[in-house]
Design a protein around this motif. Structure first.
Motif, PDB file in Angstrom:
ATOM      1  N   GLN A  11       0.827  -1.203   0.000  1.00 52.84           N
ATOM      2  CA  GLN A  11       0.000   0.000   0.000  1.00 52.84           C
ATOM      3  C   GLN A  11       0.864   1.257   0.000  1.00 52.84           C
ATOM      4  OE1 GLN A  11      -3.367   0.388  -0.377  1.00 52.84           O
ATOM      5  NE2 GLN A  11      -3.213  -1.790  -0.879  1.00 52.84           N
ATOM      6  N   GLN A  12       2.006   1.194   0.663  1.00 54.68           N
ATOM      7  CA  GLN A  12       2.915   2.338   0.658  1.00 54.68           C
ATOM      8  C   GLN A  12       3.439   2.599  -0.755  1.00 54.68           C
ATOM      9  OE1 GLN A  12       6.183   2.184   3.448  1.00 54.68           O
ATOM     10  NE2 GLN A  12       7.357   3.733   2.345  1.00 54.68           N
ATOM     11  N   GLU A  13       3.814   1.529  -1.465  1.00 54.81           N
ATOM     12  CA  GLU A  13       4.318   1.697  -2.832  1.00 54.81           C
ATOM     13  C   GLU A  13       3.235   2.234  -3.761  1.00 54.81           C
ATOM     14  OE1 GLU A  13       7.798  -1.702  -3.156  1.00 54.81           O
ATOM     15  OE2 GLU A  13       5.691  -2.339  -3.145  1.00 54.81           O
ATOM     16  N   ILE A  14       2.021   1.710  -3.605  1.00 54.36           N
ATOM     17  CA  ILE A  14       0.907   2.207  -4.418  1.00 54.36           C
ATOM     18  C   ILE A  14       0.664   3.682  -4.131  1.00 54.36           C
ATOM     19  CG2 ILE A  14      -1.583   2.028  -4.788  1.00 54.36           C
ATOM     20  CD1 ILE A  14      -1.297  -0.999  -4.304  1.00 54.36           C
ATOM     21  N   GLY A  15       0.756   4.068  -2.864  1.00 51.95           N
ATOM     22  CA  GLY A  15       0.585   5.468  -2.508  1.00 51.95           C
ATOM     23  C   GLY A  15       1.662   6.343  -3.119  1.00 51.95           C
ATOM     24  N   GLU A  16       2.900   5.852  -3.133  1.00 49.57           N
ATOM     25  CA  GLU A  16       3.997   6.607  -3.737  1.00 49.57           C
ATOM     26  C   GLU A  16       3.772   6.799  -5.235  1.00 49.57           C
ATOM     27  OE1 GLU A  16       7.311   4.219  -2.697  1.00 49.57           O
ATOM     28  OE2 GLU A  16       7.473   5.009  -0.638  1.00 49.57           O
ATOM     29  N   ILE A  17       3.267   5.763  -5.907  1.00 48.29           N
ATOM     30  CA  ILE A  17       2.983   5.863  -7.339  1.00 48.29           C
ATOM     31  C   ILE A  17       1.880   6.881  -7.594  1.00 48.29           C
ATOM     32  CG2 ILE A  17       2.009   4.609  -9.310  1.00 48.29           C
ATOM     33  CD1 ILE A  17       3.507   2.115  -8.217  1.00 48.29           C
ATOM     34  N   ASN A  18       0.815   6.809  -6.802  1.00 46.02           N
ATOM     35  CA  ASN A  18      -0.292   7.757  -6.968  1.00 46.02           C
ATOM     36  C   ASN A  18       0.162   9.189  -6.686  1.00 46.02           C
ATOM     37  OD1 ASN A  18      -2.104   5.724  -7.672  1.00 46.02           O
ATOM     38  ND2 ASN A  18      -2.749   5.376  -5.562  1.00 46.02           N
ATOM     39  N   ASP A  19       1.013   9.371  -5.677  1.00 47.05           N
ATOM     40  CA  ASP A  19       1.519  10.706  -5.364  1.00 47.05           C
ATOM     41  C   ASP A  19       2.391  11.236  -6.501  1.00 47.05           C
ATOM     42  OD1 ASP A  19       0.225  10.622  -2.942  1.00 47.05           O
ATOM     43  OD2 ASP A  19       2.021  10.137  -1.761  1.00 47.05           O
ATOM     44  N   ALA A  20       3.253  10.372  -7.041  1.00 47.25           N
ATOM     45  CA  ALA A  20       4.118  10.794  -8.148  1.00 47.25           C
ATOM     46  C   ALA A  20       3.295  11.195  -9.358  1.00 47.25           C
ATOM     47  CB  ALA A  20       5.086   9.677  -8.515  1.00 47.25           C
ATOM     48  N   SER A  21       2.239  10.445  -9.630  1.00 41.30           N
ATOM     49  CA  SER A  21       1.370  10.771 -10.761  1.00 41.30           C
ATOM     50  C   SER A  21       0.719  12.134 -10.572  1.00 41.30           C
ATOM     51  CB  SER A  21       0.290   9.690 -10.915  1.00 41.30           C
ATOM     52  OG  SER A  21      -0.602  10.004 -11.958  1.00 41.30           O
ATOM     53  N   ALA A  22       0.238  12.384  -9.356  1.00 34.50           N
ATOM     54  CA  ALA A  22      -0.419  13.660  -9.083  1.00 34.50           C
ATOM     55  C   ALA A  22       0.569  14.831  -9.173  1.00 34.50           C
ATOM     56  CB  ALA A  22      -1.070  13.612  -7.695  1.00 34.50           C
ATOM     57  N   GLU A  23       1.785  14.647  -8.638  1.00 35.34           N
ATOM     58  CA  GLU A  23       2.785  15.718  -8.668  1.00 35.34           C
ATOM     59  C   GLU A  23       3.226  16.026 -10.089  1.00 35.34           C
ATOM     60  OE1 GLU A  23       5.885  14.389  -6.132  1.00 35.34           O
ATOM     61  OE2 GLU A  23       4.631  14.405  -4.328  1.00 35.34           O
ATOM     62  N   GLY A  63       1.471  15.456 -12.718  1.00 35.16           N
ATOM     63  CA  GLY A  63       0.311  16.067 -13.371  1.00 35.16           C
ATOM     64  C   GLY A  63       0.234  17.563 -13.102  1.00 35.16           C
ATOM     65  N   ARG A  64       0.475  17.960 -11.858  1.00 32.13           N
ATOM     66  CA  ARG A  64       0.434  19.384 -11.517  1.00 32.13           C
ATOM     67  C   ARG A  64       1.546  20.153 -12.225  1.00 32.13           C
ATOM     68  NH1 ARG A  64      -1.255  17.194  -6.450  1.00 32.13           N
ATOM     69  NH2 ARG A  64       0.888  17.053  -5.691  1.00 32.13           N
ATOM     70  N   TYR A  65       2.718  19.543 -12.301  1.00 29.81           N
ATOM     71  CA  TYR A  65       3.836  20.187 -12.997  1.00 29.81           C
ATOM     72  C   TYR A  65       3.489  20.407 -14.473  1.00 29.81           C
ATOM     73  CZ  TYR A  65       8.270  20.500 -15.520  1.00 29.81           C
ATOM     74  OH  TYR A  65       9.271  20.878 -16.380  1.00 29.81           O
ATOM     75  N   LEU A  66       2.925  19.386 -15.108  1.00 29.65           N
ATOM     76  CA  LEU A  66       2.619  19.498 -16.534  1.00 29.65           C
ATOM     77  C   LEU A  66       1.422  20.410 -16.793  1.00 29.65           C
ATOM     78  CD1 LEU A  66       3.238  15.811 -17.671  1.00 29.65           C
ATOM     79  CD2 LEU A  66       4.686  17.813 -18.078  1.00 29.65           C
ATOM     80  N   GLU A  67       0.490  20.478 -15.864  1.00 27.40           N
ATOM     81  CA  GLU A  67      -0.619  21.433 -16.001  1.00 27.40           C
ATOM     82  C   GLU A  67      -0.082  22.854 -16.064  1.00 27.40           C
ATOM     83  OE1 GLU A  67      -3.200  20.703 -12.733  1.00 27.40           O
ATOM     84  OE2 GLU A  67      -4.035  18.851 -13.584  1.00 27.40           O
ATOM     85  N   GLU A  68       0.870  23.162 -15.184  1.00 29.48           N
ATOM     86  CA  GLU A  68       1.457  24.499 -15.176  1.00 29.48           C
ATOM     87  C   GLU A  68       2.265  24.742 -16.456  1.00 29.48           C
ATOM     88  OE1 GLU A  68       4.601  27.163 -12.504  1.00 29.48           O
ATOM     89  OE2 GLU A  68       3.799  25.270 -11.721  1.00 29.48           O
ATOM     90  N   LEU A  69       3.013  23.724 -16.880  1.00 30.51           N
ATOM     91  CA  LEU A  69       3.837  23.870 -18.082  1.00 30.51           C
ATOM     92  C   LEU A  69       2.978  24.087 -19.321  1.00 30.51           C
ATOM     93  CD1 LEU A  69       6.705  23.663 -19.381  1.00 30.51           C
ATOM     94  CD2 LEU A  69       6.245  21.222 -19.671  1.00 30.51           C
TER      95      LEU A  69
END
Length: 410
Positions: A185-197, A199-205
């Motif tokens: 569950q920790q690894e899945i959470g890390e993957i989901n967090d990386a995806s969200a981060e 995503g936010r970077y590319l939204e701004e770009l």
């Protein structure tokens, strides 16, 4: 990293067929999964203990790559994907896939790829020059990684100074390709967090690029063209993310696996040194023999009869591309590296409607960098064999490839 005292061949021989794919996912198998693939091909279509159907024969894989009853959207399987990464075109079916792919292909033309030839040569020269007088280098960190990252950043218009930010995100998101049920569950959470981060970077770009368009690929996707509609919002962000990550991750492994293979075959390396034109068929053989992408996940939309059995509708399916590319029913002497093998219709870039968009650029980069490494690295030797591999099984390649050299030739 814990290592097994048993060889992969021993594991393959003693493992029930229904549990072989679980062994493929095990980190201990990463340096040499090919005995497991040989064992899988004894039954080219088989159901594993967890309900996954594994297809490992060349003809069977080729048929399914072109079968509309096979879906790339894993939500069509009877178990949902483990992570919440938003779907790009590689995990979509027509018509959504075709529209997004068409938008990319309208911008990523052969002329655009060819326009990077000089830049790739310049980058390769600079990266090799930077080794200087040192006699030990990490091929991954110093050449195989920075080259395709610089190219894809230039192509997309991503600031090169942001590379350290998306490097970590890309490493984490690569784990999603395995769809590994053993993820914590920790690894899945890390993957989901990386995806969200990311995503936010590319939204701004992409928002900034919409206000100040340039001549890069993101700007082209925003404006569209005669052959495609513009991409906006989440579709633009998700497509950009795919191009950013896939545009360098597979090429890193192609370059690294290529040099590793040559160093393991000194007779071929010496032939290549005197015959640099061999690079074109040799890159194709590397894509067959040591491919970056080892397998892809799919789902069935209907009952499919193949390989003497029936895969039920709604089943998760794994197409073992690397196993198919070593199928002795299709390739003579498949476990031998033959640099001028002809014909060579491998699965190194997949197949069917999802054939790799970036294949021409990856080929260009590999065909330029490998001859230069062989020409300029004086007496290269592996520091460790096998090297330390990355954790991802589907996207397979060394984390580091340390080499000793006598020097750098001009």
């Amino acid at each position: 990293m814990p290592t097994s005292t048993r060889s992969t061949a021993d594991i393959a021989a003693s493992t029930p067929h229904e549990e072989l794919f679980a062994q493929v996912l095990d980190q201990d198998s990463r340096s040499n999964p090919y005995p497991l693939y040989t064992a899988l091909r004894a039954r080219p279509v088989s159901r594993q203990t967890d309900g996954t159907w594994v297809v490992s024969g060349y003809e069977e894989i080729n048929a399914l790559l072109h079968d509309p009853r096979i879906s790339s959207d894993l939500h069509n399987a009877n178990r949902a994907p483990l992570t919440k990464v938003n779907p790009s075109l590689i995990v979509q079916d027509p018509p959504g896939h075709d529209r997004l792919r068409g938008a990319v292909m309208a911008q990523f033309t052969p002329a655009v790829v060819e326009s990077f030839r000089h830049e790739v040569r310049r980058l390769v020269d600079g990266l090799v020059d930077a080794v200087g007088s040192r006699t030990r280098l990490d091929l991954v960190e110093e050449i195989a990684y920075p080259l395709p990252v610089s190219v894809i950043c230039t192509l997309l218009g991503v600031p090169r100074e942001d590379e350290t930010r998306f490097h970590a995100w890309a490493d984490t998101l690569a784990r999603t390709l395995d769809n590994d049920p053993s993820l914590t569950q920790q690894e899945i959470g890390e993957i989901n967090d990386a995806s969200a981060e990311l995503g936010r970077y590319l939204e701004e770009l992409t928002r900034d690029r919409a206000q100040s368009p340039g001549d890069d690929l993101i700007s082209g996707l925003l404006t569209g063209g005669r052959r495609s509609d513009p991409l906006k919002g989440s579709e633009l962000v998700i497509t950009t993310r795919l191009l950013l990550i896939a545009g360098h991750e597979t090429t890193v492994n192609l370059i690294t696996n290529g040099m590793l293979t040559l160093l393991r075959h000194p007779d071929i390396l010496e032939r290549f040194r005197g015959e640099p034109g061999l690079v074109v068929p040799m890159v194709e053989e590397l894509l067959r023999y040591e491919p970056s992408v080892q397998f892809r996940h799919r789902a069935t939309l209907a009952d499919i009869e193949i390989g003497g059995t029936t895969i039920p509708r709604g089943s998760p399916v794994v197409l073992m591309l690397a196993a198919g590319s070593r199928d002795p029913r299709h390739f003579p002497d498949p476990d031998r590296f033959v640099p001028d093998r002809t014909p060579n219709d491998h699965f190194g870039f997949g197949g069917g409607i999802h054939y790799c968009i970036g294949a021409p650029l990856a080929r260009l980069e590999a065909q330029i960098v490998l001859p230069e490494l062989v020409r300029r690295l004086d007496n290269p030797r592996l520091v460790a064999d096998p090297p330390h591999y990355r954790p991802t099984a589907a996207l397979r390649g060394p984390r580091h490839l340390w080499l000793d050299v006598d020097g750098i030739r001009t």
